[in-house]
Write an enzyme that holds these catalytic residues in place. Structure first.
Site, PDB file in Angstrom:
ATOM      1  NE  ARG A 110      -3.661  -0.415  -0.010  1.00  0.00           N
ATOM      2  CZ  ARG A 110      -4.826  -0.297   0.601  1.00  0.00           C
ATOM      3  NH1 ARG A 110      -5.218  -1.191   1.462  1.00  0.00           N
ATOM      4  NH2 ARG A 110      -5.622   0.721   0.341  1.00  0.00           N
ATOM      5  NE  ARG A 164      -4.253   2.867   3.165  1.00  0.00           N
ATOM      6  CZ  ARG A 164      -4.290   1.769   3.892  1.00  0.00           C
ATOM      7  NH1 ARG A 164      -3.211   1.089   4.113  1.00  0.00           N
ATOM      8  NH2 ARG A 164      -5.410   1.365   4.416  1.00  0.00           N
ATOM      9  NE  ARG A 169      -7.490  11.312   0.672  1.00  0.00           N
ATOM     10  CZ  ARG A 169      -6.993  10.697   1.742  1.00  0.00           C
ATOM     11  NH1 ARG A 169      -6.845   9.385   1.739  1.00  0.00           N
ATOM     12  NH2 ARG A 169      -6.638  11.373   2.797  1.00  0.00           N
ATOM     13  CG  ASP A 199      -9.191  -1.040  -4.074  1.00  0.00           C
ATOM     14  OD1 ASP A 199      -8.487  -0.579  -3.170  1.00  0.00           O
ATOM     15  OD2 ASP A 199     -10.103  -1.870  -3.864  1.00  0.00           O
ATOM     16  CE1 TYR A 202     -13.761  -5.021   1.989  1.00  0.00           C
ATOM     17  CE2 TYR A 202     -12.247  -6.610   1.025  1.00  0.00           C
ATOM     18  CZ  TYR A 202     -12.506  -5.600   1.932  1.00  0.00           C
ATOM     19  OH  TYR A 202     -11.529  -5.176   2.783  1.00  0.00           O
TER      20      TYR A 202
HETATM   21  O1  CP3 Z   1       0.232   0.776  -2.917  1.00  0.00           O
HETATM   22  C1  CP3 Z   1      -0.979   0.890  -3.057  1.00  0.00           C
HETATM   23  O2  CP3 Z   1      -1.743   1.306  -2.187  1.00  0.00           O
HETATM   24  C2  CP3 Z   1      -1.472   0.492  -4.419  1.00  0.00           C
HETATM   25  C3  CP3 Z   1      -2.875   0.492  -4.612  1.00  0.00           C
HETATM   26  C4  CP3 Z   1      -3.783  -0.327  -3.710  1.00  0.00           C
HETATM   27  C5  CP3 Z   1      -4.980   0.216  -3.178  1.00  0.00           C
HETATM   28  N1  CP3 Z   1      -5.672  -0.794  -2.617  1.00  0.00           N
HETATM   29  C6  CP3 Z   1      -5.389   1.631  -3.276  1.00  0.00           C
HETATM   30  C7  CP3 Z   1      -6.379   2.152  -2.314  1.00  0.00           C
HETATM   31  C8  CP3 Z   1      -3.728  -1.660  -3.349  1.00  0.00           C
HETATM   32  C9  CP3 Z   1      -2.614  -2.679  -3.596  1.00  0.00           C
HETATM   33  C10 CP3 Z   1      -4.946  -1.962  -2.666  1.00  0.00           C
HETATM   34  C11 CP3 Z   1      -5.280  -3.308  -2.205  1.00  0.00           C
HETATM   35  C12 CP3 Z   1      -6.482  -3.502  -1.384  1.00  0.00           C
HETATM   36  N2  CP3 Z   1      -7.674  -2.822  -1.438  1.00  0.00           N
HETATM   37  C13 CP3 Z   1      -6.623  -4.541  -0.447  1.00  0.00           C
HETATM   38  C14 CP3 Z   1      -5.585  -5.606  -0.158  1.00  0.00           C
HETATM   39  C15 CP3 Z   1      -4.469  -5.133   0.667  1.00  0.00           C
HETATM   40  C16 CP3 Z   1      -4.824  -4.819   2.094  1.00  0.00           C
HETATM   41  O3  CP3 Z   1      -4.533  -3.682   2.516  1.00  0.00           O
HETATM   42  O4  CP3 Z   1      -5.343  -5.689   2.786  1.00  0.00           O
HETATM   43  C17 CP3 Z   1      -7.904  -4.439   0.113  1.00  0.00           C
HETATM   44  C18 CP3 Z   1      -8.497  -5.319   1.189  1.00  0.00           C
HETATM   45  C19 CP3 Z   1      -8.568  -3.338  -0.529  1.00  0.00           C
HETATM   46  C20 CP3 Z   1      -9.973  -2.881  -0.336  1.00  0.00           C
HETATM   47  C21 CP3 Z   1     -10.009  -1.456   0.094  1.00  0.00           C
HETATM   48  N3  CP3 Z   1      -9.767  -0.381  -0.745  1.00  0.00           N
HETATM   49  C22 CP3 Z   1     -10.286  -0.930   1.365  1.00  0.00           C
HETATM   50  C23 CP3 Z   1     -10.591  -1.761   2.594  1.00  0.00           C
HETATM   51  C24 CP3 Z   1     -10.209   0.469   1.284  1.00  0.00           C
HETATM   52  C25 CP3 Z   1     -10.508   1.505   2.345  1.00  0.00           C
HETATM   53  C26 CP3 Z   1      -9.533   1.575   3.418  1.00  0.00           C
HETATM   54  C27 CP3 Z   1      -8.090   1.791   2.988  1.00  0.00           C
HETATM   55  O5  CP3 Z   1      -7.426   0.789   2.773  1.00  0.00           O
HETATM   56  O6  CP3 Z   1      -7.640   2.934   2.867  1.00  0.00           O
HETATM   57  C28 CP3 Z   1      -9.843   0.783  -0.032  1.00  0.00           C
HETATM   58  C29 CP3 Z   1      -9.610   2.117  -0.566  1.00  0.00           C
HETATM   59  C30 CP3 Z   1      -8.252   2.384  -1.098  1.00  0.00           C
HETATM   60  N4  CP3 Z   1      -7.604   1.609  -1.992  1.00  0.00           N
HETATM   61  C31 CP3 Z   1      -7.447   3.496  -0.801  1.00  0.00           C
HETATM   62  C32 CP3 Z   1      -6.288   3.389  -1.573  1.00  0.00           C
HETATM   63  C33 CP3 Z   1      -5.141   4.356  -1.658  1.00  0.00           C
HETATM   64  C34 CP3 Z   1      -7.841   4.602   0.189  1.00  0.00           C
HETATM   65  C35 CP3 Z   1      -8.789   5.585  -0.395  1.00  0.00           C
HETATM   66  C36 CP3 Z   1      -8.147   6.890  -0.683  1.00  0.00           C
HETATM   67  O7  CP3 Z   1      -6.980   7.120  -0.391  1.00  0.00           O
HETATM   68  O8  CP3 Z   1      -8.842   7.697  -1.277  1.00  0.00           O
END
Ligand code: CP3
Length: 342
Positions: A27, A31, A40, A76, A153
């Site tokens: 991740r 973030r 964002r 995502d 999900y």
């Molecule tokens: O390095 C990276 O972050 C690359 C992109 C990436 C995202 N999600 C972007 C994202 C990756 C590899 C993921 C994987 C992901 N998404 C997982 C598996 C990894 C893990 O952390 O367990 C899961 C379960 C998700 C589902 C998901 N997406 C959730 C639960 C959430 C909300 C909470 C959170 O993690 O922030 C998201 C949203 C999301 N996906 C964000 C990002 C950067 C946050 C939203 C934002 O910043 O606007």
């Protein structure tokens, strides 16, 4: 396609000798990065994913700003359920919401195994542009959610600590669950292959909720499908499997033929190695919250982790995604400590 100037990650995955341990952070794109947080305010989450220029900019940020040895494409795991026909919303500060979750056989009729080139072309466009932009500086990682985690999900409809509705669905309607898991698996295989065709050098499968299952149910509802994915990718690229909390299955996951296994922080490096065997690369396992410690403490704990895993077949990483409240200089201290370790 230009040759890679830094291929430490790929060498480690192939079990080759490396001049130093490669490092990246799950991740890492988004973030906690101030430049991401600025974006964002201007664009919705899916706008950021679907616009290749924005996705590329976010993907490259941690390479430029934190110095990691790999980029992971900004996207995502939930774009797959979306491509299969489900509505997916991402609510700021709350998380994912799927307003019409799968509850039974009837609901599968709304879903399909899509043509990934039609429904997910924006991910491939982002990979191509990122690959160009990186110009061989570091490898590019593609990814997908594991079928079990996506089912969580798709059935629960939102995040959960226990995903008990998703588990209940599997235990009460196993045939429907297996039908859904197979549809996700077929979509995921096509999706990951197309990511590699678009420029991904390796792929990671995230089973974030694998550890919620018992060892028996993990085999039936998760590993069976991960095994299909790893087998399908065998001659395509190295595959990393990360099943959080599933330490009990490290031996079975190693036996899938994956090149790498993600390790969370709830197991000692030595024990993870013992379970996984010597023929696979381990990746992990720094407690993401430990990055809140003062920098000297981070340095000390990172050195202990490096010592625990050793140099052979190892990629330094966190044990799960970086938290939104981590100061960038603490993330940088994590990366620099690994790089300085001779
Ligand atoms: O390095 C990276 O972050 C690359 C992109 C990436 C995202 N999600 C972007 C994202 C990756 C590899 C993921 C994987 C992901 N998404 C997982 C598996 C990894 C893990 O952390 O367990 C899961 C379960 C998700 C589902 C998901 N997406 C959730 C639960 C959430 C909300 C909470 C959170 O993690 O922030 C998201 C949203 C999301 N996906 C964000 C990002 C950067 C946050 C939203 C934002 O910043 O606007």
């Amino acid at each position: 396609m230009s040759a890679l100037k830094n291929d430490l990650l790929l060498k480690a995955l192939r079990g080759e000798t490396v001049s130093r341990t490669p490092v990246w952070m799950m991740r890492q794109a988004g973030r906690y990065l101030p430049d991401y947080i600025k974006l964002r305010d201007k664009y919705s989450f899916f706008e950021r994913c679907e616009n290749p220029e924005l996705a590329t900019e976010i993907t490259v940020m941690p390479v430029d700003q934190v110095g990691v040895d790999a980029a992971i494409i900004f996207s995502d795991i939930l774009v797959v359920p979306q491509a299969m026909g489900m509505e997916v919303q991402l609510i700021e500060k709350v998380g994912p919401l799927l307003p019409q979750p799968v509850k039974g056989a009837e609901d599968l009729k709304r879903l399909c195994v899509p043509d990934v080139h039609e429904r997910l072309h924006y991910v491939f466009d982002a990979l191509k542009l990122t690959k160009q932009t990186l110009a061989g500086r570091v490898p590019l990682i593609g990814f997908a959610g594991a079928p079990w985690t996506l089912l969580c999900y798709m059935v629960q409809g939102k995040g959960s600590k226990t995903f008990d509705e998703a588990k209940g669905f599997c235990y009460q309607q196993p045939e429907v669950a297996h039908q859904l898991l197979q549809m996700i698996t077929d979509t995921t295989i096509a999706y990951l292959k197309a990511q590699v065709a678009a420029g991904a050098d390796t792929v990671q499968v995230f089973d974030s909720w694998g550890g919620l299952l018992s060892p028996q149910d993990f085999e039936v509802f998760s590993l069976r499908y991960i095994r299909q994915i790893v087998a399908a990718m065998k001659d395509v690229c190295p595959t990393i499997v990360f099943a959080k909390g599933a330490w009990f299955a490290l031996e079975d996951m190693a036996a899938t033929g994956a090149h790498g296994l993600g390790i969370d922080w709830c197991i000692k490096p030595e024990l993870a190695r013992q379970f996984a065997g010597s023929n696979i690369t381990l990746q992990g396992n720094f407690d993401p919250a430990k990055l809140l410690s003062p920098v000297p403490e981070i340095e000390k704990a990172v050195k202990a982790m490096l010592k625990g895993f050793g140099r052979e077949r190892y990629i330094a990483n966190l044990g799960h995604g970086i938290l939104p409240n981590i100061p960038v200089d603490h993330a940088r201290a994590f990366v620099e400590t690994v790089k300085a370790h001779g």
